[in-house]
Design a protein around this motif. Structure first.
Motif, PDB file in Angstrom:
ATOM      1  N   THR A  46      51.255  33.558  55.148  1.00  0.00           N
ATOM      2  CA  THR A  46      51.614  32.794  53.993  1.00  0.00           C
ATOM      3  C   THR A  46      52.985  32.063  54.133  1.00  0.00           C
ATOM      4  OG1 THR A  46      52.993  34.572  53.264  1.00  0.00           O
ATOM      5  CG2 THR A  46      50.559  34.241  52.628  1.00  0.00           C
ATOM      6  N   ARG A  47      53.905  32.186  55.126  1.00  0.00           N
ATOM      7  CA  ARG A  47      55.000  31.475  55.356  1.00  0.00           C
ATOM      8  C   ARG A  47      54.599  29.787  55.900  1.00  0.00           C
ATOM      9  NH1 ARG A  47      60.385  32.872  58.047  1.00  0.00           N
ATOM     10  NH2 ARG A  47      61.382  30.898  58.787  1.00  0.00           N
ATOM     11  N   TYR A  48      53.360  29.817  56.315  1.00  0.00           N
ATOM     12  CA  TYR A  48      52.909  28.804  56.734  1.00  0.00           C
ATOM     13  C   TYR A  48      51.646  28.094  56.149  1.00  0.00           C
ATOM     14  CZ  TYR A  48      56.086  29.813  60.530  1.00  0.00           C
ATOM     15  OH  TYR A  48      57.142  30.152  61.381  1.00  0.00           O
ATOM     16  N   THR A  49      51.495  28.665  55.071  1.00  0.00           N
ATOM     17  CA  THR A  49      50.150  28.152  54.285  1.00  0.00           C
ATOM     18  C   THR A  49      50.678  28.019  52.769  1.00  0.00           C
ATOM     19  OG1 THR A  49      49.428  30.345  54.080  1.00  0.00           O
ATOM     20  CG2 THR A  49      48.617  29.043  55.845  1.00  0.00           C
ATOM     21  N   ASN A  50      51.725  27.777  52.390  1.00  0.00           N
ATOM     22  CA  ASN A  50      52.471  27.242  51.146  1.00  0.00           C
ATOM     23  C   ASN A  50      52.279  28.688  50.311  1.00  0.00           C
ATOM     24  OD1 ASN A  50      53.110  24.490  51.519  1.00  0.00           O
ATOM     25  ND2 ASN A  50      51.190  23.861  50.488  1.00  0.00           N
ATOM     26  N   GLY A  51      52.627  29.660  50.854  1.00  0.00           N
ATOM     27  CA  GLY A  51      52.483  31.176  50.212  1.00  0.00           C
ATOM     28  C   GLY A  51      51.251  31.552  49.548  1.00  0.00           C
ATOM     29  N   LYS A  52      50.053  30.993  49.953  1.00  0.00           N
ATOM     30  CA  LYS A  52      48.844  31.559  49.617  1.00  0.00           C
ATOM     31  C   LYS A  52      48.182  32.276  51.086  1.00  0.00           C
ATOM     32  CE  LYS A  52      44.315  30.018  47.874  1.00  0.00           C
ATOM     33  NZ  LYS A  52      43.857  29.077  47.473  1.00  0.00           N
ATOM     34  N   ALA A  53      47.842  33.261  50.730  1.00  0.00           N
ATOM     35  CA  ALA A  53      47.049  34.041  51.757  1.00  0.00           C
ATOM     36  C   ALA A  53      45.513  33.479  52.063  1.00  0.00           C
ATOM     37  CB  ALA A  53      46.655  35.419  51.621  1.00  0.00           C
ATOM     38  N   GLU A  54      45.428  32.842  52.990  1.00  0.00           N
ATOM     39  CA  GLU A  54      44.140  31.607  53.128  1.00  0.00           C
ATOM     40  C   GLU A  54      43.174  32.328  53.872  1.00  0.00           C
ATOM     41  OE1 GLU A  54      43.449  29.015  51.819  1.00  0.00           O
ATOM     42  OE2 GLU A  54      45.284  27.932  51.134  1.00  0.00           O
ATOM     43  N   LYS A  55      41.776  32.439  53.436  1.00  0.00           N
ATOM     44  CA  LYS A  55      40.570  33.020  54.065  1.00  0.00           C
ATOM     45  C   LYS A  55      40.177  32.089  55.167  1.00  0.00           C
ATOM     46  CE  LYS A  55      35.926  34.902  53.312  1.00  0.00           C
ATOM     47  NZ  LYS A  55      35.151  35.124  52.366  1.00  0.00           N
ATOM     48  N   ARG A  56      39.978  32.697  56.234  1.00  0.00           N
ATOM     49  CA  ARG A  56      39.749  31.803  57.559  1.00  0.00           C
ATOM     50  C   ARG A  56      38.445  32.320  58.454  1.00  0.00           C
ATOM     51  NH1 ARG A  56      39.669  35.239  60.755  1.00  0.00           N
ATOM     52  NH2 ARG A  56      41.669  36.463  61.688  1.00  0.00           N
ATOM     53  N   GLU A  57      38.016  31.457  59.148  1.00  0.00           N
ATOM     54  CA  GLU A  57      37.047  31.962  60.215  1.00  0.00           C
ATOM     55  C   GLU A  57      37.579  31.447  61.494  1.00  0.00           C
ATOM     56  OE1 GLU A  57      32.199  32.008  61.055  1.00  0.00           O
ATOM     57  OE2 GLU A  57      33.156  30.467  59.672  1.00  0.00           O
ATOM     58  N   ALA A  58      37.433  32.354  62.655  1.00  0.00           N
ATOM     59  CA  ALA A  58      37.995  32.157  63.834  1.00  0.00           C
ATOM     60  C   ALA A  58      37.130  32.722  65.023  1.00  0.00           C
ATOM     61  CB  ALA A  58      39.324  32.707  64.034  1.00  0.00           C
ATOM     62  N   TYR A  59      36.989  31.691  65.983  1.00  0.00           N
ATOM     63  CA  TYR A  59      36.379  32.242  67.097  1.00  0.00           C
ATOM     64  C   TYR A  59      37.250  32.117  68.237  1.00  0.00           C
ATOM     65  CZ  TYR A  59      31.546  31.192  65.360  1.00  0.00           C
ATOM     66  OH  TYR A  59      30.453  31.191  64.578  1.00  0.00           O
ATOM     67  N   LEU A  60      37.144  33.151  69.311  1.00  0.00           N
ATOM     68  CA  LEU A  60      38.113  32.969  70.429  1.00  0.00           C
ATOM     69  C   LEU A  60      36.968  32.828  71.699  1.00  0.00           C
ATOM     70  CD1 LEU A  60      40.656  33.106  72.312  1.00  0.00           C
ATOM     71  CD2 LEU A  60      40.737  35.508  72.155  1.00  0.00           C
TER      72      LEU A  60
END
Length: 347
Positions: A46-60
């Motif tokens: 949240t430090r890097y997303t304007n204080g909001k916990a963002e939902k995300r999808e990630a592939y490695l």
């Protein structure tokens, strides 16, 4: 425990469509090992997303020739934004990723036939390389490099490093040397006018000695970072007024062991962790301890101490790294078993 930087685990790329980006890199650059796909809330970022916990999808995804992977990252509840102005060579942050390539001429011809944009000529400087822009707007440098972990039919391997814009070369070199072990100076020159810019800049290429490597170090292979300091303009931050996860290269991630020792070293050198998962995070198929630090210009560096990775998910086979010797590389046959995760058609 002695800290060890085993190599570049992955470079993070913020995208609009995770499947589309994965499919392109799978098909054309053989990043076809899907180590994990995960959907979750990035609660610690949240430090890097304007204080909001963002939902995300990630592939490695990985290329088994050898090198780091791609963490392809997509917001689920917001549309990621692009940089307001075109990113210029030397702007602060990750300008391009470096991909190792054993046959530059063949790869250049292949990409030319694909009609990728902004394809440069092959240039011989500190090493032979060329640039292009992928279909999603990300700058990529193909670098001649013959390191091979596992022989594949592909012309290229995985991620070799990154091109990073900095404001003060000496300060940045000290950071990368002290915290991440980039103590070998490969190239250092003042240059003017190349295919990227007509500006004057200092270019420095640094690498690691790799005296002590464990875990997946053989798969990840040797790495290089290219630091660029523009000398006749004021560079801007690539992620100025944007969020981590917006479009472009969001972080450079290193596979490490001895996280507590690295934490102490970073703190003592005035680069304290800005994010720390403390003990373990779980990304569905993979788990470990992750942290973030910022380089002197705010470029995000992720550190991951891997605890668990999938080998054959369908049979519930996972590799537990938590209790093995962190200074011993995994057997080659075991790492090659990641090939069970190969994806042979578009998702």
């Amino acid at each position: 425990m002695v800290e060890t930087i085993n190599g570049i685990q992955q470079i993070g790329i913020g995208v609009l469509d995770v499947k589309k980006v994965f499919n392109w890199y799978r098909k054309h650059l053989n990043f076809d090992i899907l180590l994990f796909e995960d959907e979750a809330v990035a609660a610690l970022m949240t430090r890097y997303t304007n204080g909001k916990a963002e939902k995300r999808e990630a592939y490695l995804s990985l290329n088994m020739t050898g090198g780091g992977g791609l963490e392809i990252w997509q917001f689920k509840d917001r549309t990621p934004t692009a940089a307001v102005n075109p990113i210029q060579f030397g702007d602060l942050g990750i300008y391009a990723m470096k991909i190792r390539c054993k046959n530059l001429t063949e790869m250049h011809s292949y990409l030319k036939d694909l009609k990728v944009s902004h394809l440069s000529e092959i240039i011989k400087s500190y090493c032979s390389s060329f640039y292009f822009t992928d279909p999603f707007g990300n700058r990529v440098q193909m670098v001649e490099d013959h390191y091979v972990f596992s022989t594949q039919t592909t012309k290229n391997g995985g991620v070799l490093g990154a091109v990073i814009g900095v404001t003060n070369m000496e300060t940045s070199m000290r950071f990368y040397s002290t915290i991440l072990g980039y103590t070998k100076l490969e190239y250092d020159a003042i240059e003017t006018a190349n295919e990227h810019s007509k500006r004057k800049f200092r270019r420095v290429v640094i690498s690691q000695e790799r005296k002590l490597v464990g875990g997946f170090g053989d798969l990840l292979g040797p790495t290089q970072l290219e630091l660029i300091q523009v000398l006749d303009r004021t560079p801007v931050k690539i992620f100025e007024n944007r969020l981590w996860g917006d479009l472009g290269y969001i972080h450079l991630c290193f596979d490490v062991s001895g996280m507590s020792a690295i934490r102490e070293k970073a703190k003592n050198n005035n680069f304290p962790f800005t994010v720390d998962s403390a003990n373990s995070f779980d990304m569905g198929d993979a788990a470990g301890h992750f942290s973030y630090i910022e380089d002197p210009d705010g470029t995000l560096i992720e550190l991951v101490e891997t605890h668990k990775v999938p080998i054959l998910k369908s049979l519930g086979l996972f590799l537990n790294l938590k209790n093995r010797n962190p200074h011993k590389t995994l057997p080659k046959w075991l790492v090659k078993s990641l090939s069970f995760q190969r994806v042979k058609k578009d998702k």
